[in-house]
Scaffold this motif. Sequence first.
Motif: not given
Length: 175
Positions: A96, A99-100, A104, A107, A172, A175
């Motif tokens: 996570i 990636r974000k 993130g 999210s 979720k 997103l």
Amino acid sequence: MTYAEEGARGFFRGMIPPLITVNGGFKYNTFADVLRVSSLSGGTSGAFIALLSCPLELVKIQRQLEQVMLKNQMKAGQISETQLAQASSWRAVKQIVQRKGVLGLWSGVTCHSARDALGTGIYFGGYESMKRILSKEGTSSGPIIHFMSGGFCGILSWLIVFPVDAIKPIYKRIL
């Protein structure tokens, strides 16, 4: 201006004495007072707790989805059992964040916070209201009243919050 000079703490400076005096001296005069104060207090605590629990629940949802996908891939012969065993919550956190970014992990915090504020507000408001309804005027409530009030507020809050809770994992994932 306050934030620039004092940071976030500046918004809360001098808040403790009024809170102590207001909470200590407040009497529930009407049923509406009980419902309003309990629901507002519960909703506020639910929204705050959501900030702490959102990353944990996001990782839980990620792991649930990951397990379903990995088992399907294993059945199809695309991965081995060792790859399935390597999956972990810590690995999900790292994915996570990769990636974000660190944020993130939060999210879906808006939906999570709304669900927890609504659910906890209903729970606290329902509990205090039911306790007041079941108690005789001027007497203290016993264990049966607490038991019945707790059961009622739990059922009531989940009847209302369950649809939001069912939608939240989908929100979720988007997103």
